[in-house]
Motif scaffolding. Structure first.
Motif, short mmCIF file in Angstrom:
data_model
loop_
_atom_site.label_atom_id
_atom_site.label_comp_id
_atom_site.label_asym_id
_atom_site.label_seq_id
_atom_site.Cartn_x
_atom_site.Cartn_y
_atom_site.Cartn_z
N LEU A 96 -4.38 -3.74 7.24
CA LEU A 96 -4.90 -3.04 6.49
C LEU A 96 -6.44 -2.90 7.27
O LEU A 96 -7.17 -1.95 6.85
N LEU A 97 -7.10 -3.90 7.84
CA LEU A 97 -8.50 -4.04 8.23
C LEU A 97 -8.55 -2.73 8.93
O LEU A 97 -9.46 -2.45 9.62
N GLY A 100 -5.78 0.89 7.26
CA GLY A 100 -5.98 1.12 6.33
C GLY A 100 -7.10 1.90 5.65
O GLY A 100 -7.90 2.33 6.23
N ALA A 117 -2.22 5.63 4.04
CA ALA A 117 -2.75 4.80 3.38
C ALA A 117 -1.59 4.96 2.28
O ALA A 117 -1.50 6.18 1.45
N PHE A 118 -0.80 4.18 2.38
CA PHE A 118 1.22 4.29 1.23
C PHE A 118 1.63 5.33 1.56
O PHE A 118 2.29 5.79 0.79
N ILE A 196 4.66 -4.42 1.84
CA ILE A 196 3.98 -4.51 0.55
C ILE A 196 2.54 -4.40 0.44
O ILE A 196 1.65 -3.84 -0.13
N LEU A 197 2.06 -5.24 1.53
CA LEU A 197 0.11 -5.06 1.61
C LEU A 197 -0.29 -3.73 2.38
O LEU A 197 -1.63 -3.48 1.99
N PHE A 198 0.53 -3.55 3.24
CA PHE A 198 -0.60 -2.62 3.95
C PHE A 198 0.08 -0.85 3.85
O PHE A 198 -0.55 -0.14 3.61
N ALA A 199 1.86 -0.68 3.19
CA ALA A 199 1.64 0.66 2.77
C ALA A 199 2.48 0.58 1.41
O ALA A 199 2.57 1.46 0.92
N GLY A 200 1.72 -0.60 0.41
CA GLY A 200 2.25 -0.09 -1.30
C GLY A 200 3.49 -0.28 -1.53
O GLY A 200 4.47 -0.68 -0.72
N SER A 201 3.93 -0.92 -2.04
CA SER A 201 5.40 -0.33 -3.27
C SER A 201 5.68 0.85 -3.92
O SER A 201 5.47 0.37 -5.46
N SER B 167 0.81 3.71 -5.73
CA SER B 167 1.55 2.63 -5.09
C SER B 167 1.27 1.70 -6.24
O SER B 167 1.54 1.96 -7.53
N GLU B 169 2.40 -1.93 -7.95
CA GLU B 169 1.99 -3.65 -7.50
C GLU B 169 2.82 -4.71 -8.38
O GLU B 169 3.22 -4.37 -9.39
N LYS B 178 -6.03 -4.29 -3.50
CA LYS B 178 -5.91 -3.57 -2.69
C LYS B 178 -7.38 -2.02 -2.66
O LYS B 178 -8.12 -1.97 -1.95
N GLN B 183 -8.69 -0.02 -0.33
CA GLN B 183 -7.23 0.89 -0.21
C GLN B 183 -6.70 1.53 -1.42
O GLN B 183 -6.36 0.69 -1.87
#
Lengths: 252, 256
Positions: A96-97, A100, A117-118, A196-201, B167, B169, B178, B183
């Motif tokens: 992410l850092l 992102g 992102a996402f 889930i942190l980097f790409a979302g859901s 997304s 969440e 986010k 993001q």
């Protein structure tokens, strides 16, 4: 004896309970529901792509690491193994850092019109980051397992560089490479924290099987149970495959 | 066989040891309550000598865990939809409203993609929401419906906004995180989620109250509680003037 029975039961029982619940009466309608189909599609695509990149980029990397010695070789080998022991959620923060929307490389990429992102591409990166080291590690072991003189002999007999690789190196190491692929695939299908942190859901975009199970658990249990049962069956299949491969390796 | 028994006895002994200590009071609370309840817990413990531990997560996740038999003493949910089924199932006492909340739009300071509500529907905007099952996710969708009905931003506002969702969440703090990390271009969280820590990194875009559903948080003791007296005391403390003051300090609207 009794102690091992306790442990064996402990290790097997949850999986069996899960299979029994997952393969219940409405298995088929749930299997065909959009939540399940979308998750399977996203997972197959992203893990497939990640696997392809792993083979294309990981094979030469592993080969170089097993053939060339240079300053910092051992350190590099260790660092490349890092994602194996790194908690996946930490990998997610790192990605992410870096990649992102406002990350070190993410911002220039955004300016260049490439938005990770996402996107499903972000899922592929998360899978590649967490699973490629398994392949590199196993492939490296494969390339180091036989005598390089065999390659040299082939060259003396007139084979070119590419010919040596395809006809000599690859057949000798293919059980290792396949084993590495299976391990990497298993790891990427189970990936959760980094994704889930980097790409979302988002269903149909970035919600892989693991994310869909987590999300479904909070509303409708059935898709979660069916997807879990599929994962158990698949994990078992991969283990069988691994056994066959390692047996082949020992035989050869 | 005897060794198995020994192991069993050891496990039981370990369980007894841990429960012989002053049993901690376990509170399941919605993610949005993280800061307010942590402070309330410290004050409550200092006053009563209890040891309160919290599990913060999306209310829908906590409800699922409670339905699967998770052991807790108190449940504080971010809406009635995730609380009342537990009352019906006989697992929780009737909920008492202890706080109210409203929604706000947040956007990263590093991005200028979203400056007004209308921007939310602009193609290409990356909007982060909580999942439909999460109370804040359900309230966000209610807000879009209210805006759409008012017609201010067009009859297809809701549809266009939902097409921008990148997304969904699992809880409101993940939504806020986010945006804090830059993001995504915008997100919807509770007013109370814009804590001093978050304020450094995000801009807020106010949601007029006619589009902004007032959400009510219910709290109640759980039937499975092993320490019902302390559980009731905690609920009473949250509803007391001191509990309400802390909630108000963290951006919640008082229940009364």
């Amino acid at each position: 004896m009794a102690l091992s029975a306790v442990l064996v039961a402990f290790l097997l029982l949850p999986t069996l309970v899960l299979l029994a619940r997952g393969l219940s009466a409405d298995f088929l309608p749930t299997l065909l529901s959009p939540v399940v189909v979308d998750a399977l599609r996203v997972s197959v695509w992203t893990s497939g792509l990640s696997l392809l990149l792993t083979v294309l980029l990981g094979t030469p990397t592993a080969w170089l690491l097993s053939r060339r010695r240079f300053p910092g070789h051992a350190l590099l080998e260790t660092l490349l193994d890092l994602p194996i022991t790194l908690p996946p959620v930490v990998a997610g923060v790192a990605l992410l850092l870096t990649f992102g929307q406002s990350g070190v490389l993410g911002r220039p990429l955004e300016l260049a019109g490439i938005s990770l992102a996402f996107s499903p591409a972000a899922v592929v990166l998360a899978l590649l980051f967490t699973s490629a080291p398994y392949y590199i590690r196993t492939a490296r072991a494969g390339f180091s397992a036989y005598d390089p003189d065999i390659e040299a002999a082939a060259r003396v007999d007139g084979a070119g560089g590419a010919g040596v690789f395809w006809r000599v190196t690859l057949p000798l190491t293919s059980p290792f490479l396949l084993e590495g692929l299976v391990l990497a695939w298993a790891r990427s299908l189970g990936e959760f924290g980094a994704t889930i942190l980097f790409a979302g859901s988002l269903q149909g975009q970035t919600r892989t099987i693991s994310l869909a199970i987590y999300s479904a658990l909070e509303s409708d249990l059935r898709p979660a149970l069916v997807l879990s049962a599929i994962m158990v069956a698949f994990a078992f299949m991969l283990l069988l495959l691994l056994r066959v491969l390692t047996a082949g390796r020992r035989g050869g | 066989m005897r060794s198995a028994f020994t192991l069993f006895a050891l496990c039981l002994g370990a369980a007894c040891l841990s429960s012989a200590h002053a049993a901690p009071l376990t509170i399941f609370a919605a993610s949005s309550l993280t800061d307010a309840f942590t402070e309330i817990g410290q004050k409550f413990d200092a006053q009563t000598g209890n040891k309160t531990v919290f599990q913060f997560a999306g209310s829908q996740a906590l409800r699922t865990q409670l339905e699967q038999g998770a052991g807790a003493d108190v449940f504080a949910s971010a809406n009635a939809a995730q609380y009342d089924p537990l009352v019906k199932a006989g697992r929780a006492a009737t909920g008492q409203t202890f706080a109210r909340n409203r929604l706000t739009v947040i956007a990263p300071k590093s991005s200028t993609a979203v400056k007004t509500l209308a921007d939310l529907a602009r193609p290409g905007v990356r909007l982060v929401l909580a999942d439909k099952a999460v109370p804040v996710g359900s309230a966000s969708r209610t807000a879009f419906d209210l805006i759409t009905k008012a017609g201010t931003y067009g009859a297809d506002f809701s549809k266009r906004v939902l097409a921008n969702v990148v997304s969904e969440e699992p809880n409101v703090r993940q939504v806020a995180l986010k945006i804090q990390l830059g993001q995504g271009d915008a997100a919807i969280v509770y007013v109370s989620d814009v804590t001093p820590a978050l304020k450094k990194d995000v801009r807020t875009i106010g949601l007029p109250s006619r589009f902004n559903p007032l959400v009510s948080y219910p709290i109640g003791t759980l039937a499975a509680s092993k320490n019902p007296a302390a559980a009731r005391a905690f609920v009473a403390y949250v509803l007391s003037a001191e509990g309400q003051r802390v909630l108000n300090k963290w951006g919640f609207i008082r229940a009364k």
